[in-house]
Design an enzyme around this catalytic site. Structure first.
Site, short mmCIF file in Angstrom:
data_model
loop_
_atom_site.label_atom_id
_atom_site.label_comp_id
_atom_site.label_asym_id
_atom_site.label_seq_id
_atom_site.Cartn_x
_atom_site.Cartn_y
_atom_site.Cartn_z
N TYR A 144 0.84 -1.12 0.01
CA TYR A 144 -0.09 0.00 -0.02
C TYR A 144 0.77 1.13 0.11
O TYR A 144 1.84 1.39 0.87
CB TYR A 144 -0.94 -0.09 1.24
CG TYR A 144 -1.82 1.23 1.40
CD1 TYR A 144 -2.76 1.50 0.68
CD2 TYR A 144 -1.50 2.14 2.43
CE1 TYR A 144 -3.75 2.50 0.62
CE2 TYR A 144 -2.37 3.25 2.52
CZ TYR A 144 -3.40 3.42 1.70
OH TYR A 144 -3.92 4.57 1.71
N ASP A 239 9.39 2.75 -0.47
CA ASP A 239 8.32 3.42 0.24
C ASP A 239 8.55 3.13 1.72
O ASP A 239 8.21 2.20 2.14
CB ASP A 239 6.73 3.15 -0.24
CG ASP A 239 5.89 3.70 0.72
OD1 ASP A 239 6.11 4.48 1.76
OD2 ASP A 239 4.67 3.81 0.48
N LYS A 267 4.77 9.04 9.03
CA LYS A 267 4.43 8.25 10.54
C LYS A 267 5.53 8.78 11.54
O LYS A 267 5.37 9.93 11.90
CB LYS A 267 4.53 7.02 10.19
CG LYS A 267 3.34 6.32 9.34
CD LYS A 267 3.16 4.93 9.48
CE LYS A 267 2.32 4.13 8.42
NZ LYS A 267 1.03 4.32 8.69
N1 PLP Z 1 2.94 4.06 2.34
C1 PLP Z 1 2.77 3.27 3.34
C2 PLP Z 1 4.01 2.14 3.22
C3 PLP Z 1 2.01 3.33 4.11
O1 PLP Z 1 1.79 2.22 5.17
C4 PLP Z 1 0.98 4.24 4.35
C5 PLP Z 1 0.01 4.37 5.30
O2 PLP Z 1 -0.32 3.41 6.14
C6 PLP Z 1 1.14 5.36 3.38
C7 PLP Z 1 2.03 5.11 2.36
C8 PLP Z 1 0.18 6.47 3.14
O3 PLP Z 1 0.44 7.09 4.35
P1 PLP Z 1 -0.67 8.33 4.94
O4 PLP Z 1 -1.69 7.22 5.46
O5 PLP Z 1 0.03 9.25 5.76
O6 PLP Z 1 -1.17 9.07 3.60
#
Ligand code: PLP
Length: 430
Positions: A144, A239, A267
Protein backbone atom coordinates in the site's frame (compact mmCIF):
# COMPACT_ATOMS: atom_id res chain seq x y z
CA UNK A 1 -16.48 -6.38 27.22
CA UNK A 2 -19.46 -4.10 26.73
CA UNK A 3 -18.59 -0.62 25.64
CA UNK A 4 -21.89 1.27 25.62
CA UNK A 5 -20.41 4.73 25.31
CA UNK A 6 -18.15 3.76 22.38
CA UNK A 7 -21.16 2.21 20.67
CA UNK A 8 -23.28 5.34 21.17
CA UNK A 9 -20.47 7.60 20.00
CA UNK A 10 -19.97 5.45 16.91
CA UNK A 11 -23.68 5.64 16.09
CA UNK A 12 -23.51 9.39 16.39
CA UNK A 13 -20.35 9.51 14.25
CA UNK A 14 -22.10 7.47 11.56
CA UNK A 15 -24.49 10.38 11.10
CA UNK A 16 -21.65 12.81 10.48
CA UNK A 17 -18.75 10.86 8.93
CA UNK A 18 -18.84 8.23 6.15
CA UNK A 19 -18.72 4.89 7.96
CA UNK A 20 -18.27 6.84 11.20
CA UNK A 21 -14.53 7.24 10.74
CA UNK A 22 -11.85 9.26 8.96
CA UNK A 23 -9.87 6.24 7.74
CA UNK A 24 -11.51 2.92 6.83
CA UNK A 25 -9.65 0.35 8.92
CA UNK A 26 -10.60 2.17 12.14
CA UNK A 27 -14.20 1.05 11.67
CA UNK A 28 -13.46 -2.65 12.52
CA UNK A 29 -15.01 -3.71 9.19
CA UNK A 30 -12.62 -6.65 8.85
CA UNK A 31 -13.29 -8.03 12.34
CA UNK A 32 -16.89 -6.99 12.98
CA UNK A 33 -18.32 -5.15 15.96
CA UNK A 34 -18.06 -1.46 16.64
CA UNK A 35 -14.83 0.45 17.12
CA UNK A 36 -13.30 1.60 20.37
CA UNK A 37 -13.58 5.37 20.84
CA UNK A 38 -10.33 6.54 22.35
CA UNK A 39 -10.43 9.11 25.14
CA UNK A 40 -6.68 9.31 25.78
CA UNK A 41 -3.35 7.54 25.47
CA UNK A 42 -0.42 7.34 27.83
CA UNK A 43 2.73 5.30 27.25
CA UNK A 44 1.75 1.85 25.97
CA UNK A 45 -1.87 2.31 27.03
CA UNK A 46 -5.10 3.56 25.53
CA UNK A 47 -8.14 4.47 27.59
CA UNK A 48 -11.50 4.41 25.84
CA UNK A 49 -14.62 6.47 26.44
CA UNK A 50 -15.98 3.67 28.66
CA UNK A 51 -12.88 3.95 30.82
CA UNK A 52 -11.49 0.58 29.73
CA UNK A 53 -7.73 0.33 29.33
CA UNK A 54 -5.87 -1.50 26.58
CA UNK A 55 -2.23 -2.22 25.77
CA UNK A 56 -1.95 -0.56 22.36
CA UNK A 57 -0.31 -2.33 19.42
CA UNK A 58 -1.69 0.03 16.79
CA UNK A 59 0.21 3.07 18.06
CA UNK A 60 -1.33 5.33 15.44
CA UNK A 61 -0.37 2.77 12.79
CA UNK A 62 3.25 2.70 13.81
CA UNK A 63 3.93 6.42 14.26
CA UNK A 64 4.23 6.31 18.06
CA UNK A 65 7.46 4.40 18.58
CA UNK A 66 7.89 6.09 21.97
CA UNK A 67 4.29 5.34 22.99
CA UNK A 68 1.56 7.88 23.65
CA UNK A 69 2.36 11.39 24.83
CA UNK A 70 6.11 10.96 25.47
CA UNK A 71 7.05 13.90 27.73
CA UNK A 72 9.91 15.28 25.60
CA UNK A 73 7.87 15.23 22.42
CA UNK A 74 4.89 16.84 24.12
CA UNK A 75 7.01 19.60 25.59
CA UNK A 76 8.64 20.22 22.19
CA UNK A 77 5.16 20.60 20.66
CA UNK A 78 4.00 22.89 23.48
CA UNK A 79 7.11 24.99 23.19
CA UNK A 80 6.75 25.31 19.41
CA UNK A 81 3.04 26.13 19.69
CA UNK A 82 3.72 29.14 21.90
CA UNK A 83 5.75 30.57 19.01
CA UNK A 84 3.04 30.05 16.38
CA UNK A 85 1.35 27.06 14.76
CA UNK A 86 2.06 27.71 11.09
CA UNK A 87 3.90 30.33 9.10
CA UNK A 88 3.76 29.45 5.42
CA UNK A 89 7.33 30.71 5.35
CA UNK A 90 10.66 28.95 6.01
CA UNK A 91 11.60 28.15 9.61
CA UNK A 92 14.75 26.60 11.00
CA UNK A 93 13.25 23.34 12.29
CA UNK A 94 12.58 22.23 8.70
CA UNK A 95 16.30 22.25 7.95
CA UNK A 96 17.10 20.62 11.29
CA UNK A 97 14.68 17.73 10.75
CA UNK A 98 15.90 17.34 7.16
CA UNK A 99 19.47 17.09 8.48
CA UNK A 100 18.47 14.57 11.15
CA UNK A 101 16.87 12.43 8.46
CA UNK A 102 19.89 12.76 6.17
CA UNK A 103 22.07 11.62 9.05
CA UNK A 104 19.93 8.50 9.49
CA UNK A 105 19.48 7.88 5.74
CA UNK A 106 22.39 9.27 3.73
CA UNK A 107 20.56 8.52 0.44
CA UNK A 108 18.35 11.57 1.16
CA UNK A 109 20.61 14.09 -0.54
CA UNK A 110 17.67 16.49 -0.86
CA UNK A 111 14.20 16.07 0.61
CA UNK A 112 10.83 17.78 0.75
CA UNK A 113 8.33 17.70 3.63
CA UNK A 114 4.64 17.16 2.92
CA UNK A 115 1.66 16.43 5.18
CA UNK A 116 1.00 12.69 4.67
CA UNK A 117 2.52 9.51 3.35
CA UNK A 118 0.11 9.60 0.42
CA UNK A 119 1.40 13.00 -0.64
CA UNK A 120 4.96 11.73 -0.35
CA UNK A 121 4.48 8.69 -2.60
CA UNK A 122 2.35 10.55 -5.12
CA UNK A 123 4.95 13.32 -5.40
CA UNK A 124 7.86 10.87 -5.60
CA UNK A 125 6.21 9.15 -8.57
CA UNK A 126 5.61 12.50 -10.27
CA UNK A 127 9.25 13.48 -10.02
CA UNK A 128 10.36 9.99 -11.13
CA UNK A 129 8.20 10.31 -14.24
CA UNK A 130 9.59 13.74 -14.93
CA UNK A 131 13.19 12.62 -14.46
CA UNK A 132 12.89 9.58 -16.72
CA UNK A 133 10.34 11.07 -19.12
CA UNK A 134 8.49 7.75 -18.97
CA UNK A 135 4.89 7.01 -17.91
CA UNK A 136 4.69 3.64 -16.20
CA UNK A 137 4.88 2.64 -12.57
CA UNK A 138 5.45 -0.85 -11.18
CA UNK A 139 4.02 -1.70 -7.77
CA UNK A 140 3.53 -4.99 -5.95
CA UNK A 141 0.31 -6.71 -4.93
CA UNK A 142 -0.33 -6.29 -1.21
CA UNK A 143 1.86 -3.19 -0.92
CA UNK A 144 0.00 0.00 0.00
CA UNK A 145 1.35 3.39 -0.96
CA UNK A 146 -1.48 5.66 0.08
CA UNK A 147 -4.71 6.45 -1.71
CA UNK A 148 -3.62 8.43 -4.78
CA UNK A 149 -5.47 7.20 -7.89
CA UNK A 150 -2.42 5.62 -9.50
CA UNK A 151 -1.88 3.27 -6.53
CA UNK A 152 -5.46 1.97 -6.32
CA UNK A 153 -5.02 -0.54 -9.05
CA UNK A 154 -5.58 -4.27 -9.24
CA UNK A 155 -3.67 -6.05 -11.97
CA UNK A 156 -4.89 -8.99 -14.00
CA UNK A 157 -3.05 -12.25 -13.59
CA UNK A 158 0.60 -12.42 -14.49
CA UNK A 159 2.09 -9.43 -16.19
CA UNK A 160 -0.89 -7.14 -16.62
CA UNK A 161 -1.39 -5.54 -19.93
CA UNK A 162 -4.68 -3.99 -18.92
CA UNK A 163 -4.64 -2.39 -15.47
CA UNK A 164 -8.06 -1.86 -13.98
CA UNK A 165 -9.00 0.56 -11.20
CA UNK A 166 -9.51 -0.96 -7.74
CA UNK A 167 -11.86 1.75 -6.50
CA UNK A 168 -14.81 3.49 -8.11
CA UNK A 169 -13.78 7.01 -8.95
CA UNK A 170 -10.36 5.99 -10.27
CA UNK A 171 -10.42 6.37 -14.03
CA UNK A 172 -9.00 3.82 -16.43
CA UNK A 173 -6.64 6.56 -17.51
CA UNK A 174 -5.23 7.00 -14.00
CA UNK A 175 -4.85 3.24 -13.60
CA UNK A 176 -3.51 2.49 -17.04
CA UNK A 177 0.09 3.34 -16.29
CA UNK A 178 0.35 1.20 -13.16
CA UNK A 179 1.48 -2.40 -13.44
CA UNK A 180 0.99 -4.67 -10.42
CA UNK A 181 3.32 -7.64 -9.95
CA UNK A 182 3.62 -10.21 -7.15
CA UNK A 183 5.80 -9.16 -4.20
CA UNK A 184 9.12 -11.03 -4.03
CA UNK A 185 8.82 -12.21 -7.67
CA UNK A 186 11.98 -10.73 -9.18
CA UNK A 187 11.72 -12.84 -12.33
CA UNK A 188 8.40 -11.16 -13.19
CA UNK A 189 9.96 -7.72 -12.79
CA UNK A 190 12.85 -8.70 -15.02
CA UNK A 191 10.47 -10.13 -17.61
CA UNK A 192 8.45 -6.92 -17.64
CA UNK A 193 11.54 -4.77 -18.09
CA UNK A 194 12.73 -6.91 -20.96
CA UNK A 195 9.37 -6.32 -22.69
CA UNK A 196 9.04 -2.61 -21.96
CA UNK A 197 12.56 -1.29 -21.30
CA UNK A 198 11.72 2.30 -22.26
CA UNK A 199 8.28 2.67 -20.66
CA UNK A 200 8.87 2.18 -16.94
CA UNK A 201 9.66 5.29 -14.91
CA UNK A 202 9.88 3.67 -11.50
CA UNK A 203 9.42 0.64 -9.32
CA UNK A 204 7.88 1.47 -5.95
CA UNK A 205 8.10 -1.04 -3.13
CA UNK A 206 7.59 -1.36 0.60
CA UNK A 207 11.03 -2.90 1.23
CA UNK A 208 9.48 -4.82 4.09
CA UNK A 209 5.81 -5.05 3.29
CA UNK A 210 3.65 -4.01 6.23
CA UNK A 211 0.28 -3.49 4.62
CA UNK A 212 -0.49 -7.16 3.95
CA UNK A 213 0.87 -7.93 7.42
CA UNK A 214 4.65 -8.04 7.85
CA UNK A 215 6.29 -9.72 4.85
CA UNK A 216 10.04 -9.16 4.54
CA UNK A 217 11.72 -8.98 1.15
CA UNK A 218 13.15 -12.35 0.17
CA UNK A 219 16.95 -12.57 -0.05
CA UNK A 220 18.05 -10.96 -3.30
CA UNK A 221 14.70 -9.31 -4.12
CA UNK A 222 15.64 -5.73 -3.29
CA UNK A 223 19.15 -6.19 -4.66
CA UNK A 224 17.57 -7.51 -7.87
CA UNK A 225 15.20 -4.55 -8.09
CA UNK A 226 18.18 -2.26 -7.68
CA UNK A 227 20.06 -4.00 -10.47
CA UNK A 228 17.19 -4.18 -12.97
CA UNK A 229 16.10 -0.56 -12.49
CA UNK A 230 19.67 0.68 -12.84
CA UNK A 231 20.18 -1.41 -15.94
CA UNK A 232 17.08 0.01 -17.63
CA UNK A 233 17.34 3.62 -16.42
CA UNK A 234 14.25 3.48 -14.18
CA UNK A 235 14.15 4.78 -10.61
CA UNK A 236 13.79 2.61 -7.52
CA UNK A 237 11.52 4.11 -4.87
CA UNK A 238 11.54 2.65 -1.37
CA UNK A 239 8.31 3.50 0.37
CA UNK A 240 9.58 3.68 3.95
CA UNK A 241 6.52 5.47 5.33
CA UNK A 242 6.09 2.49 7.64
CA UNK A 243 9.54 0.88 7.72
CA UNK A 244 11.49 4.12 8.30
CA UNK A 245 12.85 3.85 11.88
CA UNK A 246 10.70 0.72 12.41
CA UNK A 247 12.78 -2.07 10.86
CA UNK A 248 16.16 -0.43 11.55
CA UNK A 249 17.23 3.02 12.79
CA UNK A 250 18.40 3.71 9.20
CA UNK A 251 15.28 2.21 7.58
CA UNK A 252 15.06 -0.86 5.39
CA UNK A 253 17.74 0.63 3.14
CA UNK A 254 20.24 0.27 5.99
CA UNK A 255 18.91 -3.14 7.02
CA UNK A 256 19.32 -4.57 3.52
CA UNK A 257 22.22 -2.39 2.34
CA UNK A 258 20.33 -1.39 -0.81
CA UNK A 259 20.22 2.28 -1.77
CA UNK A 260 17.09 3.50 -3.56
CA UNK A 261 16.97 6.53 -5.84
CA UNK A 262 14.04 7.98 -3.88
CA UNK A 263 12.62 7.29 -0.43
CA UNK A 264 9.23 8.20 0.99
CA UNK A 265 8.70 8.71 4.71
CA UNK A 266 5.88 9.55 7.12
CA UNK A 267 4.53 8.31 10.46
CA UNK A 268 7.48 8.33 12.96
CA UNK A 269 9.27 11.35 11.49
CA UNK A 270 6.38 13.63 12.52
CA UNK A 271 6.47 12.61 16.19
CA UNK A 272 2.76 11.74 16.03
CA UNK A 273 1.64 14.79 14.04
CA UNK A 274 0.60 14.71 10.35
CA UNK A 275 3.66 14.38 8.12
CA UNK A 276 5.26 12.92 5.03
CA UNK A 277 8.55 13.44 3.20
CA UNK A 278 10.17 12.35 -0.02
CA UNK A 279 13.75 12.66 -1.09
CA UNK A 280 16.79 11.04 -2.58
CA UNK A 281 19.29 11.68 -5.35
CA UNK A 282 20.11 15.33 -5.69
CA UNK A 283 19.83 15.40 -9.49
CA UNK A 284 16.31 13.95 -9.26
CA UNK A 285 15.09 16.13 -6.39
CA UNK A 286 16.52 19.23 -8.08
CA UNK A 287 13.59 18.89 -10.46
CA UNK A 288 11.12 19.78 -7.67
CA UNK A 289 9.82 23.36 -7.72
CA UNK A 290 11.16 25.94 -7.16
CA UNK A 291 14.55 24.33 -7.87
CA UNK A 292 13.06 22.77 -11.00
CA UNK A 293 9.86 22.49 -13.04
CA UNK A 294 7.99 19.66 -11.23
CA UNK A 295 5.21 21.34 -9.29
CA UNK A 296 4.48 20.26 -5.74
CA UNK A 297 3.50 22.51 -2.84
CA UNK A 298 1.79 22.50 0.57
CA UNK A 299 0.17 25.22 2.69
CA UNK A 300 0.98 23.43 5.95
CA UNK A 301 4.08 21.50 4.77
CA UNK A 302 7.03 21.70 7.15
CA UNK A 303 4.65 22.69 9.90
CA UNK A 304 6.63 23.97 12.91
CA UNK A 305 4.79 21.79 15.44
CA UNK A 306 5.37 18.68 13.34
CA UNK A 307 9.03 19.52 12.76
CA UNK A 308 9.60 20.08 16.49
CA UNK A 309 7.81 16.85 17.38
CA UNK A 310 9.76 14.87 14.77
CA UNK A 311 13.08 16.25 15.97
CA UNK A 312 12.29 15.40 19.60
CA UNK A 313 11.14 11.92 18.62
CA UNK A 314 14.26 11.16 16.60
CA UNK A 315 16.55 12.57 19.32
CA UNK A 316 14.99 10.28 21.91
CA UNK A 317 15.09 7.30 19.55
CA UNK A 318 18.82 7.85 18.98
CA UNK A 319 19.60 7.61 22.72
CA UNK A 320 21.66 4.47 23.44
CA UNK A 321 19.57 1.35 23.80
CA UNK A 322 16.18 2.90 23.00
CA UNK A 323 15.59 1.50 19.51
CA UNK A 324 17.24 -1.82 20.38
CA UNK A 325 15.00 -2.06 23.42
CA UNK A 326 11.86 -1.70 21.28
CA UNK A 327 13.12 -4.32 18.82
CA UNK A 328 13.96 -6.75 21.60
CA UNK A 329 10.49 -6.31 23.10
CA UNK A 330 9.00 -7.07 19.66
CA UNK A 331 11.20 -10.16 19.49
CA UNK A 332 10.04 -11.34 22.92
CA UNK A 333 6.44 -10.83 21.88
CA UNK A 334 6.94 -12.71 18.62
CA UNK A 335 8.72 -15.59 20.39
CA UNK A 336 6.03 -15.69 23.07
CA UNK A 337 3.23 -15.90 20.50
CA UNK A 338 5.00 -18.72 18.66
CA UNK A 339 5.37 -20.73 21.87
CA UNK A 340 1.72 -20.17 22.85
CA UNK A 341 0.45 -21.21 19.42
CA UNK A 342 2.60 -24.35 19.46
CA UNK A 343 1.32 -25.23 22.94
CA UNK A 344 -2.28 -24.69 21.83
CA UNK A 345 -1.77 -26.53 18.53
CA UNK A 346 -3.00 -23.54 16.48
CA UNK A 347 -1.14 -22.99 13.17
CA UNK A 348 0.51 -19.57 13.38
CA UNK A 349 3.42 -17.90 11.64
CA UNK A 350 4.72 -14.84 13.40
CA UNK A 351 6.65 -12.60 11.00
CA UNK A 352 8.70 -9.78 12.48
CA UNK A 353 10.95 -7.06 11.16
CA UNK A 354 12.56 -4.88 13.85
CA UNK A 355 9.77 -3.33 15.89
CA UNK A 356 6.78 -4.56 13.84
CA UNK A 357 5.20 -7.98 13.56
CA UNK A 358 2.24 -9.96 12.30
CA UNK A 359 1.01 -13.30 13.57
CA UNK A 360 -0.46 -14.93 10.45
CA UNK A 361 -2.99 -17.68 11.04
CA UNK A 362 -1.52 -19.73 8.20
CA UNK A 363 -0.03 -23.18 7.76
CA UNK A 364 3.05 -21.80 5.99
CA UNK A 365 5.21 -18.66 6.04
CA UNK A 366 3.88 -15.70 4.05
CA UNK A 367 6.00 -14.30 1.22
CA UNK A 368 3.38 -12.62 -0.97
CA UNK A 369 -0.19 -11.38 -1.06
CA UNK A 370 -1.32 -14.76 -2.42
CA UNK A 371 0.10 -16.43 0.71
CA UNK A 372 -1.33 -13.78 3.02
CA UNK A 373 -4.80 -14.14 1.53
CA UNK A 374 -4.82 -17.79 2.65
CA UNK A 375 -4.84 -16.74 6.33
CA UNK A 376 -7.73 -17.86 8.51
CA UNK A 377 -9.54 -14.52 8.78
CA UNK A 378 -12.43 -15.73 10.94
CA UNK A 379 -9.96 -17.12 13.44
CA UNK A 380 -8.12 -13.81 13.46
CA UNK A 381 -11.38 -11.95 14.12
CA UNK A 382 -12.31 -14.19 17.04
CA UNK A 383 -8.85 -13.84 18.55
CA UNK A 384 -8.96 -10.08 18.01
CA UNK A 385 -12.20 -9.73 19.97
CA UNK A 386 -10.96 -11.95 22.78
CA UNK A 387 -7.83 -9.82 23.06
CA UNK A 388 -9.91 -6.66 23.14
CA UNK A 389 -12.02 -8.13 25.93
CA UNK A 390 -8.83 -8.75 27.91
CA UNK A 391 -7.39 -5.30 27.44
CA UNK A 392 -5.23 -5.68 24.33
CA UNK A 393 -5.85 -3.38 21.37
CA UNK A 394 -4.45 -5.30 18.40
CA UNK A 395 -4.73 -3.94 14.81
CA UNK A 396 -8.26 -4.81 13.64
CA UNK A 397 -7.26 -6.80 10.55
CA UNK A 398 -5.17 -9.89 9.80
CA UNK A 399 -3.43 -7.87 7.09
CA UNK A 400 -1.96 -5.15 9.27
CA UNK A 401 1.30 -4.94 11.19
CA UNK A 402 1.28 -4.64 14.97
CA UNK A 403 3.73 -2.16 16.47
CA UNK A 404 5.68 -2.04 19.72
CA UNK A 405 6.94 1.10 21.49
CA UNK A 406 9.64 1.94 24.03
CA UNK A 407 6.81 2.25 26.59
CA UNK A 408 5.95 -1.45 26.28
CA UNK A 409 7.53 -3.21 29.26
CA UNK A 410 7.33 -6.52 31.09
CA UNK A 411 3.87 -5.84 32.55
CA UNK A 412 2.40 -5.06 29.13
CA UNK A 413 4.09 -8.07 27.59
CA UNK A 414 2.75 -10.48 30.19
CA UNK A 415 -0.79 -9.08 30.00
CA UNK A 416 -0.63 -9.47 26.21
CA UNK A 417 0.71 -13.02 26.28
CA UNK A 418 -1.86 -14.00 28.90
CA UNK A 419 -4.66 -12.65 26.70
CA UNK A 420 -3.26 -14.50 23.68
CA UNK A 421 -2.89 -17.70 25.70
CA UNK A 422 -6.61 -17.64 26.56
CA UNK A 423 -7.64 -16.72 23.00
CA UNK A 424 -5.52 -19.46 21.41
CA UNK A 425 -6.74 -22.08 23.88
CA UNK A 426 -10.34 -21.18 23.09
CA UNK A 427 -9.50 -21.45 19.38
CA UNK A 428 -7.94 -24.87 19.89
CA UNK A 429 -11.05 -26.02 21.77
CA UNK A 430 -13.51 -24.62 19.23
N1 PLP B 1 2.95 4.14 2.35
C1 PLP B 1 2.94 3.20 3.30
C2 PLP B 1 3.95 2.10 3.25
C3 PLP B 1 1.99 3.24 4.31
O1 PLP B 1 1.99 2.30 5.25
C4 PLP B 1 1.06 4.29 4.32
C5 PLP B 1 0.02 4.36 5.35
O2 PLP B 1 -0.19 3.48 6.12
C6 PLP B 1 1.12 5.26 3.30
C7 PLP B 1 2.08 5.15 2.33
C8 PLP B 1 0.16 6.39 3.29
O3 PLP B 1 0.44 7.25 4.34
P1 PLP B 1 -0.69 8.23 4.89
O4 PLP B 1 -1.73 7.36 5.53
O5 PLP B 1 0.05 9.11 5.85
O6 PLP B 1 -1.22 8.99 3.72
Amino acid sequence: MIRPRSRALFEEALRALPGGVDSPVRAFTAVGGHPVFVARGSGAWLTDEDNQRYVDYVLSWGALILGHAPPRVISAIQDAATRGTSFGAPSVHETSLAQALQHAMPSLELLRFVCSGTEATMSAVRVARAFTDRPQLVKFAGCYHGHADQFLVQAGSGVATLSLPDSPGVTRGAAADTVVLPFNALDEVEALFSKRPDRIAAVIVEPVAGNMGVVPAAPGFLEGLRAVTTKHGALLIFDEVMTGFRVHPGGAQALYGVTPDLTTLGKIIGGGLPVGAYGGRREVMQLVAPAGPVYQAGTLAGNPLTMAAGLAMLAELRAPGVWDGVASMAQRLADGLTVLATEAGVPLHVQRAGTMLTPFFTEAPVTSWTDAARAHRERFSRVFHRLLKHGVYWPPSQFEAAFVSSAHGDAELSQTLEAFRGALREEAAA
